[in-house]
Design an enzyme around this catalytic site. Structure first.
Site, PDB file in Angstrom:
ATOM      1  N   ASN A 138      -3.917   8.861   2.862  1.00 14.05           N
ATOM      2  CA  ASN A 138      -4.322   8.073   4.030  1.00 14.05           C
ATOM      3  C   ASN A 138      -4.646   8.942   5.236  1.00 14.05           C
ATOM      4  O   ASN A 138      -5.773   8.989   5.686  1.00 14.05           O
ATOM      5  CB  ASN A 138      -3.225   7.070   4.403  1.00 14.05           C
ATOM      6  CG  ASN A 138      -3.516   5.676   3.902  1.00 14.05           C
ATOM      7  OD1 ASN A 138      -4.470   5.456   3.165  1.00 14.05           O
ATOM      8  ND2 ASN A 138      -2.690   4.729   4.296  1.00 14.05           N
ATOM      9  N   ASP A 155       0.825  -1.207   0.000  1.00 24.25           N
ATOM     10  CA  ASP A 155       0.000   0.000   0.000  1.00 24.25           C
ATOM     11  C   ASP A 155       0.860   1.258   0.000  1.00 24.25           C
ATOM     12  O   ASP A 155       0.504   2.261  -0.616  1.00 24.25           O
ATOM     13  CB  ASP A 155      -0.912   0.007   1.224  1.00 24.25           C
ATOM     14  CG  ASP A 155      -2.112  -0.920   1.050  1.00 24.25           C
ATOM     15  OD1 ASP A 155      -2.308  -1.431  -0.070  1.00 24.25           O
ATOM     16  OD2 ASP A 155      -2.833  -1.134   2.037  1.00 24.25           O
ATOM     17  N   THR A 208      -8.542   2.265   7.131  1.00 24.03           N
ATOM     18  CA  THR A 208      -8.094   0.889   7.389  1.00 24.03           C
ATOM     19  C   THR A 208      -6.601   0.822   7.685  1.00 24.03           C
ATOM     20  O   THR A 208      -6.043  -0.274   7.761  1.00 24.03           O
ATOM     21  CB  THR A 208      -8.405  -0.014   6.178  1.00 24.03           C
ATOM     22  OG1 THR A 208      -7.856   0.564   4.994  1.00 24.03           O
ATOM     23  CG2 THR A 208      -9.900  -0.185   5.995  1.00 24.03           C
ATOM     24  N   ALA A 209      -5.961   1.970   7.871  1.00 27.07           N
ATOM     25  CA  ALA A 209      -4.523   2.000   8.147  1.00 27.07           C
ATOM     26  C   ALA A 209      -4.284   2.348   9.623  1.00 27.07           C
ATOM     27  O   ALA A 209      -4.785   1.660  10.514  1.00 27.07           O
ATOM     28  CB  ALA A 209      -3.846   2.994   7.197  1.00 27.07           C
ATOM     29  N   TYR A 210      -3.540   3.422   9.875  1.00 27.07           N
ATOM     30  CA  TYR A 210      -3.215   3.825  11.246  1.00 27.07           C
ATOM     31  C   TYR A 210      -4.487   4.049  12.065  1.00 27.07           C
ATOM     32  O   TYR A 210      -4.573   3.696  13.242  1.00 27.07           O
ATOM     33  CB  TYR A 210      -2.376   5.104  11.179  1.00 27.07           C
ATOM     34  CG  TYR A 210      -1.699   5.530  12.470  1.00 27.07           C
ATOM     35  CD1 TYR A 210      -1.823   4.809  13.647  1.00 27.07           C
ATOM     36  CD2 TYR A 210      -0.926   6.689  12.491  1.00 27.07           C
ATOM     37  CE1 TYR A 210      -1.197   5.214  14.812  1.00 27.07           C
ATOM     38  CE2 TYR A 210      -0.289   7.110  13.649  1.00 27.07           C
ATOM     39  CZ  TYR A 210      -0.435   6.374  14.806  1.00 27.07           C
ATOM     40  OH  TYR A 210       0.184   6.801  15.963  1.00 27.07           O
TER      41      TYR A 210
END
Length: 226
Positions: A86, A11, A127-129
């Site tokens: 993001n 990603d 959906t990351a950090y």
């Protein structure tokens, strides 16, 4: 003349390409060679040829992903401005030192936090950090921002979902923090500095090839089936 960009990696590789190509409106598709690969459409070797055929035969959809921009301000002057696909995350520079900051939304005071950090994420970045910090998962095509404190020293600190036209301002009561834009560019922030975050005029165009819902894709990744 470029019609599509194909990234090979995780990603992070696709996000780096999205930042580098921001404003060009070039569709992107990712071949996953990283860990989870939430953003990448291709994860298995046998999928590469069919996906290339689908691209050449125009059998795909385009999905616009919201981006955000952050402006770091010191003594009334902008010292840095950058974009993120993001999230924009503020974390502590020194170990075991809590950060103190005040958060405003549209110049209205929201809360004062003592925490390890705070982040403003896009739906793509949810959906990351944001997910690791306990924030909600948001469908990638949505237009909104999510404000999530990181390891807050209070029991009532929760994520807050904001409208796309909202502007977040974070004022720093003490020093020792770093603002990171997609984990790629950084700026150290001092006591009295602030950072203003809002929706960017730029966006990322993603090629959607698989006829699979976002929720099914999320379930597959979290279960380790991809």
């Amino acid at each position: 003349e470029v019609q599509c960009v194909i990234t090979i990696g995780g990603d992070g590789t696709l996000i780096q390409a999205a930042r580098d190509l921001a404003g060009r409106d070039i569709p992107m598709v990712g071949v996953n060679r990283g860990h989870l690969g939430f953003l990448n459409q291709i994860s298995r070797q046998e999928d590469i040829a069919p996906v290339m055929d689908a691209l050449l035969e125009d059998r795909y959809q385009l999905e616009s992903r919201m981006m955000i921009q952050g402006e770091a301000v010191r003594n009334g002057q902008t010292v840095m401005c950058d974009i993120a696909l993001n999230e924009i995350a503020v974390t502590r520079k020194d170990a075991l030192k809590a950060l103190r900051f005040k958060v405003y939304v549209n110049d209205d005071f929201l809360n004062e936090y003592s925490a390890d950090g705070i982040l403003v994420a896009t739906p793509t970045g949810s959906t990351a950090y944001n997910l690791s910090a306990g924030g909600p998962v948001i469908a990638p095509g949505a237009k909104m921002m999510v404000l999530t404190p990181v390891c807050s020293h209070a029991l009532n600190a929760r994520s807050i979902v904001l409208a796309p036209e909202d502007t977040v301002r974070i004022d720093f009561v003490n020093g020792g923090q770093v603002a990171a834009f997609d984990g790629d560019t950084f700026i150290e922030l001092e006591k009295g500095d602030s950072i203003r975050i809002k929706r960017s005029e730029m966006h990322t165009i993603m090629v959607k090839l698989k006829q699979i819902s976002f929720m099914q894709n999320l379930s597959n990744h979290l279960a380790g089936r991809i």
